[in-house]
Design an enzyme around this catalytic site. Structure first.
Site, PDB file in Angstrom:
ATOM      1  NE  ARG A 113      -8.994 -11.968 -27.444  1.00  0.00           N
ATOM      2  CZ  ARG A 113      -8.437 -11.497 -26.501  1.00  0.00           C
ATOM      3  NH1 ARG A 113      -7.347 -10.549 -26.734  1.00  0.00           N
ATOM      4  NH2 ARG A 113      -8.947 -11.367 -25.112  1.00  0.00           N
ATOM      5  CG  HIS A 140     -13.755 -10.309 -23.123  1.00  0.00           C
ATOM      6  ND1 HIS A 140     -13.370 -11.848 -23.241  1.00  0.00           N
ATOM      7  CD2 HIS A 140     -12.382  -9.711 -22.694  1.00  0.00           C
ATOM      8  CE1 HIS A 140     -12.053 -11.904 -23.023  1.00  0.00           C
ATOM      9  NE2 HIS A 140     -11.716 -10.761 -22.847  1.00  0.00           N
ATOM     10  CD  GLN A 143     -11.698  -9.957 -18.101  1.00  0.00           C
ATOM     11  OE1 GLN A 143     -10.589 -10.399 -19.079  1.00  0.00           O
ATOM     12  NE2 GLN A 143     -11.398  -9.931 -16.911  1.00  0.00           N
ATOM     13  CG  ASP A 235     -11.525  -2.543 -20.969  1.00  0.00           C
ATOM     14  OD1 ASP A 235     -10.354  -2.614 -21.090  1.00  0.00           O
ATOM     15  OD2 ASP A 235     -12.122  -2.890 -21.851  1.00  0.00           O
ATOM     16  CB  CYS A 275     -10.887  -6.770 -18.697  1.00  0.00           C
ATOM     17  SG  CYS A 275     -10.524  -5.601 -19.506  1.00  0.00           S
ATOM     18  NE  ARG A 303     -10.207 -14.100 -18.987  1.00  0.00           N
ATOM     19  CZ  ARG A 303      -9.887 -13.458 -20.091  1.00  0.00           C
ATOM     20  NH1 ARG A 303      -9.375 -12.321 -20.282  1.00  0.00           N
ATOM     21  NH2 ARG A 303      -9.790 -14.206 -21.420  1.00  0.00           N
TER      22      ARG A 303
HETATM   23  N1   CP Z   1      -8.475  -9.217 -20.559  1.00  0.00           N
HETATM   24  C1   CP Z   1      -7.993  -9.945 -21.706  1.00  0.00           C
HETATM   25  O1   CP Z   1      -8.770 -10.758 -22.394  1.00  0.00           O
HETATM   26  O2   CP Z   1      -6.501  -9.850 -21.899  1.00  0.00           O
HETATM   27  P1   CP Z   1      -5.878 -10.491 -23.238  1.00  0.00           P
HETATM   28  O3   CP Z   1      -6.587  -9.341 -24.193  1.00  0.00           O
HETATM   29  O4   CP Z   1      -4.492 -10.373 -22.849  1.00  0.00           O
HETATM   30  O5   CP Z   1      -6.300 -11.633 -23.621  1.00  0.00           O
HETATM   31  N1  NVA Z   2     -12.329  -3.759 -24.571  1.00  0.00           N
HETATM   32  C1  NVA Z   2     -10.929  -4.375 -24.667  1.00  0.00           C
HETATM   33  C2  NVA Z   2     -10.710  -5.527 -23.857  1.00  0.00           C
HETATM   34  C3  NVA Z   2      -9.383  -6.204 -24.165  1.00  0.00           C
HETATM   35  C4  NVA Z   2      -9.448  -7.428 -23.446  1.00  0.00           C
HETATM   36  C5  NVA Z   2     -10.715  -4.752 -26.346  1.00  0.00           C
HETATM   37  O1  NVA Z   2     -11.726  -5.233 -27.126  1.00  0.00           O
HETATM   38  O2  NVA Z   2      -9.440  -4.216 -26.925  1.00  0.00           O
END
Ligand code: CP
Ligand code: NVA
Length: 316
Positions: A113, A140, A143, A235, A275, A303
């Site tokens: 990540r 993502h 997701q 989101d 999400c 997920r």
């Molecule tokens: N939706 C999602 O990726 O959640 P987290 O950021 O908690 O992993």
């Molecule tokens: N768009 C958000 C998604 C988190 C799962 C971010 O990148 O923070």
């Protein structure tokens, strides 16, 4: 049991972005995730990854992604190791090329990540084991995979149902749009001016649309996007890494909240997705997220199921 993995899925080596995956392969992958979820729920899952290790590196916070991957590895008989980037120091303490080689030499797959998407691309370039993008500023894909799985579970098929995204055209929105057009789900997006999808993305998605028949529609009016839709998706307005812009974003997104009156414009059978994490009272009201049309917690649980199927596919 690994022999019942569909042959077409064997073409997936890394999982960095939905755009890399063919539409038919993506549909097969969603079916595979649903099949494995059913086996898991019947207690029929085999420990396919005994003795295998997933090495995870997080530059940003996470609940679902991390717990989903760790639980999935445990359920498959393997082990997941979380390497905080504060310890590893990707690009700061150590060059990405060296991190990739070392991680690959001690594990069977890497999940990262990151902020810049280029980092996962570089990890994949220098890693001899599969690399999964667990979210980058740009995409993502994990997701989007769980989202397609959830839509397919709810409507029994992929295709024909209209997905309306209300809010920031961020990593989640980009991956969702690409996933939708690849599998034949018409995609609408309502974003404030200056926060919409970039034209390059729209162009490539329109080229994909040629094959699947699913259209893309952009507007600045949430009501226009949501009217008659089957899925309403939102989101947060300020993603991880954009915290300095929070004040201006809060102003720009006024009027882009998913609330009960907006939901009424969609099909009576429409579902609401997010999400998560959500900023309740901002992009979505308590009434909607806790209401009967919300499927956000099924989406969140998926997920884990989709990531488990993905790990089996990439690592076994
Ligand atoms: N939706 C999602 O990726 O959640 P987290 O950021 O908690 O992993
Ligand atoms: N768009 C958000 C998604 C988190 C799962 C971010 O990148 O923070």
């Amino acid at each position: 049991m690994s022999s019942d993995i569909p042959q077409s899925l064997r073409s997936i080596r890394h999982f960095l972005a939905i755009r890399d995956i063919d539409g038919e392969v993506l549909k097969t992958l969603v079916d595979f995730c649903i099949r494995r979820k059913a086996e898991f729920q019947r207690g029929r899952l085999k420990p396919m990854l005994q003795g295998k290790v997933l090495a995870m590196i997080f530059q940003k916070a996470s609940l679902r992604t991390r717990l989903g991957f760790e639980s999935a590895m445990a359920q498959l008989g393997g082990h997941a190791i979380n390497l905080e980037d504060t310890q590893v120091g990707l690009t700061k303490r150590e060059d990405v090329r060296d991190v990739a080689r070392v991680m690959a030499s001690m594990s069977n797959a890497i999940m990262a990540r990151v902020y810049g998407h280029q980092l996962v691309v570089e990890l994949a370039t220098y890693s001899s084991v599969p690399v999964i993008n667990g979210l980058s500023d740009w995409a993502h894909p994990c997701q989007a995979l769980a989202d397609l799985m959830t839509i397919r579970e709810r409507f029994g098929e992929l295709g024909g149902r209209t997905v309306a995204y209300v809010g920031d055209a961020n990593n989640v929105a980009r991956s969702l749009m690409t996933a939708c057009v690849k599998v034949g789900l018409p995609f609408r997006i309502a974003a404030p001016e200056g926060y919409g999808l970039d034209q390059g993305m729209i162009q490539s998605a329109r080229m994909i649309r040629g094959k699947s028949g699913a259209g893309i529609f952009e507007t600045h009016d949430p009501a226009e996007a949501v009217r008659g839709a089957d899925v309403i998706y939102t989101d947060i307005w300020t993603s991880m890494g954009q915290e300095a812009q929070q004040k201006e974003r809060d102003k720009a997104f006024v009027g882009f909240q998913v609330h009960a009156d907006l939901v009424k414009l969609a099909q009576p059978t429409a579902v609401v997705m997010h999400c998560l994490p959500a900023h309740r009272g901002q992009e979505i009201t308590d009434e909607v997220i806790d209401g009967p049309q919300s499927i956000v917690f099924q989406q969140a649980e998926n997920r884990m199921h989709s990531q488990r199927a993905l790990l089996e596919l990439l690592m076994s």
